[in-house]
Design an enzyme around this catalytic site. Structure first.
Site, PDB file in Angstrom:
ATOM      1  N   TYR A   1       0.809  -1.222   0.000  1.00 59.62           N
ATOM      2  CA  TYR A   1       0.000   0.000   0.000  1.00 59.62           C
ATOM      3  C   TYR A   1       0.845   1.277   0.000  1.00 59.62           C
ATOM      4  O   TYR A   1       2.059   1.209   0.062  1.00 59.62           O
ATOM      5  CB  TYR A   1      -1.088  -0.007   1.064  1.00 59.62           C
ATOM      6  CG  TYR A   1      -0.735  -0.136   2.536  1.00 59.62           C
ATOM      7  CD1 TYR A   1       0.528   0.061   3.056  1.00 59.62           C
ATOM      8  CD2 TYR A   1      -1.763  -0.453   3.430  1.00 59.62           C
ATOM      9  CE1 TYR A   1       0.768  -0.047   4.413  1.00 59.62           C
ATOM     10  CE2 TYR A   1      -1.530  -0.566   4.801  1.00 59.62           C
ATOM     11  CZ  TYR A   1      -0.268  -0.347   5.279  1.00 59.62           C
ATOM     12  OH  TYR A   1      -0.038  -0.447   6.614  1.00 59.62           O
ATOM     13  N   GLU A   2       0.154   2.377  -0.148  1.00 56.43           N
ATOM     14  CA  GLU A   2       0.819   3.689  -0.280  1.00 56.43           C
ATOM     15  C   GLU A   2       1.788   3.690  -1.463  1.00 56.43           C
ATOM     16  O   GLU A   2       2.861   4.297  -1.410  1.00 56.43           O
ATOM     17  CB  GLU A   2       1.529   4.017   1.036  1.00 56.43           C
ATOM     18  CG  GLU A   2       1.835   5.484   1.275  1.00 56.43           C
ATOM     19  CD  GLU A   2       0.591   6.372   1.304  1.00 56.43           C
ATOM     20  OE1 GLU A   2      -0.439   5.941   1.848  1.00 56.43           O
ATOM     21  OE2 GLU A   2       0.647   7.486   0.746  1.00 56.43           O
TER      22      GLU A   2
END
Lengths: 588, 588
Positions: A439-440
């Protein structure tokens, strides 16, 4: 089983002995007014206490219970609400917030360490806090005065939570494709419609309200990423007097069932004409997100570091306790010795220790540059710091989390079969840290960001500046073994420099060259950076301090057993993109 | 979500084009009487069908349901019993069994491929079968005629299952410490008392009876590993007429809650004066186990391979289907392209593909040597084959499973956020494969076995024989790119040879040298071996066959992007044991 103890001594060594960060704080009036060395130490101590005594004990129970979703309402595991309140009441939800709106205005060079403790103690827990902090930062940077006054104080106090609603089911890495729509109501508010997925903290019971920052497209906006705007959509509408009004057409459709971070609510969020405000300018939504991206990415990177530290602490305790086999070459009267005597167990522990300590230093280093980018007196200094932040943030995010997985896998391996059993907690750390590589921005996206936007786009200028800084630091009178390490690092810097030139050349002619190199290239930059951090730490070691002697031995391990990994990475990159691209898609 | 398809074409390529294994089968009367090329192909086809249609569909539901333990009785997930019956009725539970007792007598060179399919389809499922097969093998090798006649036919038919009861809570790697006791009843039977943990298939509902092979100590036996004997303890006593009698004082105290392989019952087994038979000689229990260890370790290694293949297949399908971002350097009219166009996605897929295919070849290679060790006409040939098996089995076990984790992590990464969600199945493969690095001897134990017992103990003789075989194979007239690869491998062989000499020297003086090198050393041997396998595969490729062209490109990737990993490993090993051992235990 967690017995997490914040590594306060190492943190203070970094802040004050290695980086003399208090000097930097003193030079900025904004920082000097909120903290000094003693305040910082006290806050770290307090954060460590909350992490160890209040947050860590909920890590395993949180994993077992997970979040509950019933008829659109999300409940966090037992104890989370209480821990959240303690955390917020102690001021940590306001830590880096703008003092004009109730924030504490603390520097990133301090908050990165608090982040590490909280992720180490309980990654799921800290995600609620990290997302609120990210949303606050975006709002502070791009919201108008009305929005800031209305929303920031409650976000800082933790009374309200925040989210970032970017991903949709058909697009994550490629946000240009999003379909969520915004309609202009003509009264300064907008109606948001669409479905977002993977929304961390999309719904929960920790706060009274939730402030969603949502990317969506206005009618007639340009195609792709240039036609995306950012909106603020509260779960409950906020009345003129600041009280909460009706529910606002935002509902949580379900929560995901995941490999780990099970106590973090990962939500499908449905926006059904929900009312919101525009944040920043029309069609500049992605840019608004990007200004805070560096902080968010560093924070997620630090999840890797925190999980590695937690796994290391448990592995050391187990290795001292578990007896199995005998020490090589020693006539012992024992049936068996603690496994920490075995070289292969030490290899695992030292891989963890030498990379986690370097990573912690790198987090502080980047935190200081984030602070400089914000607070340095001269525009030139701010610009320089920002360039370093832009260059190294993708490295921190991907390298911390890649090594975070490696470290937790090693920490699990030290436990043997007991590492695979849930009760010891080591397997949870592996499951929890795994998401941080995804993620990110996946680590593949980070690698492309580094090589394409941060190196190729400016013909390697920022990298040159950074490598020059390392070279300059190495030009001192190193003694003994450290002279060898400095030489080695000097060589690695030269190799990286040369490799970059080759890639920049090749990329002119082959469109695949940067992509084929990206991941390995990021790792080379990461290992060189850790080498730099180790030289900084070694330079701060006093000859007769016990903890410094341990540092020196750990640093020696890094140079002798870890840094050589760049050899293979460089050899692999040198072979170019042909081996990567020669198969037709149907040949896989 | 699994759509597993057994890679039959690649398997046949290996068996018949690369290794001409049918020639070896024809040379052994025992093998020639049970199979030929067509039988083998038909069996692989049938196994692939069972794996894909019958076993794989239970993989995710099995993970969700897990095994149930209620009042000492273990229930497997829905559908497992039916799939087990189908598997056994098709003869696969008897695959390599002794034909004198109802086994099919098939060679390991075939069974390794069946193993791969079943682990790929459903690791939890195949563990029940693998343990029965291991127990049968130990019994066939060391049991007396009475035991073999009484137990083997029902083990082969699958009516009864088998287990291996070795580990106790305080000892896994170091079996010399076990405390379970055996008492001689004086009537040819013994009473077994003690508690064993981590017993795969210790209780379940797939078979009518379960045959436990248990390590325990007789009164007055020597301390440590020289005082351990092996016993056979059935769950239900078997009467003279072969019918089942009363329950026999063996109970399942609980099942472990684990990171993965949740449909495999990992049991705490309590023996409370349970009646059993001695297998083999008194105090030779560990040796009895060791004779079958090579087969078991190879089987567990193959779990790594199977999971990697399953993950790869899903990742390729996803990468073709998922559109996100645009191909570098191509003006496309599409909003986005399938992610298989991106170089970094290809890197991940090719890392998986190039190592899994080499691993499959290595499994067949080792299977053939296991067959030779059993069936070769001359004692010399059997001895030679056995030496290769002994040398390379720890490499296969640890290297397959280490790369198995790496591969499944990559396969998960290709899916981005969707890889972290349970529904896609990629995260389960990561969790399931992780145990394979731990059980059946941790990979650290494998590395010590390789460097200490298989290399140091005979002053590198077996390794020399093996490297000589590689060198001889490389002495042919390679053309084009393959000549470069042969040169590269030649160099790697020389490096490994030299490294081994250095280590043997150093180990004379430093007791830690082998342990400090072990893990990296095993990986060097692994990468060199995969290079050897690739040269074997390349030598079997015809110039104009489409699948062979793909092979050649995949092989090129291996030599250019994977094999260079040995550089760093060797550099790390060269630094010796000092950096690993210099910290005091309390400094960690």
């Amino acid at each position: 089983m967690s017995n997490y103890q914040a590594p306060l001594q190492d943190m203070q060594f970094l802040l004050f002995d290695v980086f003399a960060v208090d000097q930097q704080w003193r030079q900025s009036p904004a920082l000097a007014s909120v903290l000094d060395r003693d305040t910082a130490s006290a806050m770290l101590h307090e954060a460590g206490k909350i992490a160890g005594e209040c947050v860590a004990p909920l890590n395993r129970s949180g994993d077992e219970e997970g979040v509950q979703w019933i008829d659109g309402v999300v409940t966090t595991p037992n104890g989370f609400k209480q821990a959240y309140d303690t955390f917020c009441e102690s001021g940590f939800s306001a830590l880096t917030g703008n003092t004009d709106y109730g924030g504490l205005g603390m520097p990133k060079s301090l908050s990165v360490l608090v982040d590490e403790m909280m992720y180490a103690a309980n990654s799921s827990f800290n995600l609620y806090v990290a997302l609120s902090s990210g949303a606050s930062m975006a709002l502070d940077a791009h919201g108008n005065e009305f929005l800031k006054q209305r929303f920031l104080p409650n976000l800082y106090s933790g009374r309200w939570g925040g989210t970032m609603c970017l991903t949709e089911s058909h697009c994550g890495s490629d946000l240009g494709l999003i379909r969520s729509k915004a309609e202009d109501f003509g009264d300064g508010t907008y109606g948001l419609t669409g479905t977002k997925i993977f929304i961390t903290g999309g719904d929960h019971d920790l706060s009274e309200n939730i402030v969603h920052l949502v990317l969506a497209k206005l009618p007639g906006s340009p195609a792709g990423s240039r036609g995306i705007s950012l909106f603020l959509v509260p779960k409950y509408w906020v009345n003129e007097d600041g009280t909460l009004g009706a529910a606002n057409g935002v509902t949580c459709g379900s929560v995901e069932h995941k490999m780990g971070i099970k106590a973090s609510a990962t939500c499908v969020m449905n926006f059904d004409g929900a009312r919101g405000y525009l944040v920043g300018e029309v069609n500049r939504g992605l840019q608004c997100m990007f200004t805070m991206m560096n902080c968010e990415r560093l924070s997620i990177g630090i999840q890797g570091l925190g999980c590695a530290e937690a796994s290391y602490q448990s592995a050391v305790a187990y290795a001292r306790d578990r007896v199995q086999g005998r020490e090589a070459g020693v006539k012992s009267t024992m049936d068996a010795d603690p496994i920490i005597v075995h070289a292969d167990v030490r290899r695992m522990l030292l891989d963890m220790k030498s990379t986690t300590e370097a990573g912690r230093a790198f987090a502080v280093y980047l935190g200081m540059h984030l602070d400089q980018a914000q607070y340095a007196p001269s525009a030139e200094a701010r610009y320089q710091a920002d360039a370093i932040v832009a260059l190294l943030t993708p490295v921190a995010k991907a390298f911390f989390t890649d090594l975070g997985l490696d470290s937790t896998v090693l920490g699990q391996q030290v436990f043997g079969g007991h590492g695979y059993i849930r009760e010891w907690g080591q397997e949870q750390l592996v499951r929890d840290v795994r998401i941080a590589q995804i993620y990110e921005g996946t680590n593949g996206i980070q690698a492309m960001d580094l090589i394409q936007r941060k190196v190729f786009a400016n013909q390697g200028e920022s990298l040159k500046t950074y490598l020059h800084e390392i070279r300059r630091f190495l030009q001192r009178d190193w003694q003994g073994e450290q002279a060898d390490f400095a030489d080695q690092l000097q060589q690695r810097v030269a190799q990286l420099s040369e490799l970059t030139e080759v890639l920049l050349q090749r990329a002119q002619h082959s469109p695949y060259e940067l992509g084929a190199a990206a991941c390995d290239y990021l790792h080379v930059v990461g290992y060189v950076t850790y080498g730099y951090m180790w030289m900084k730490m070694l330079s701060a070691c006093a000859p007769n301090t016990a903890s410094h002697l341990t540092k020196q031995k750990t640093g020696a391990y890094y140079f002798k057993r870890v840094l050589p990994r760049v050899d293979s990475l460089i050899a692999s990159i040198q072979s170019g993109s042909d081996p990567v691209m020669s198969l037709l898609a149907e040949e896989f």
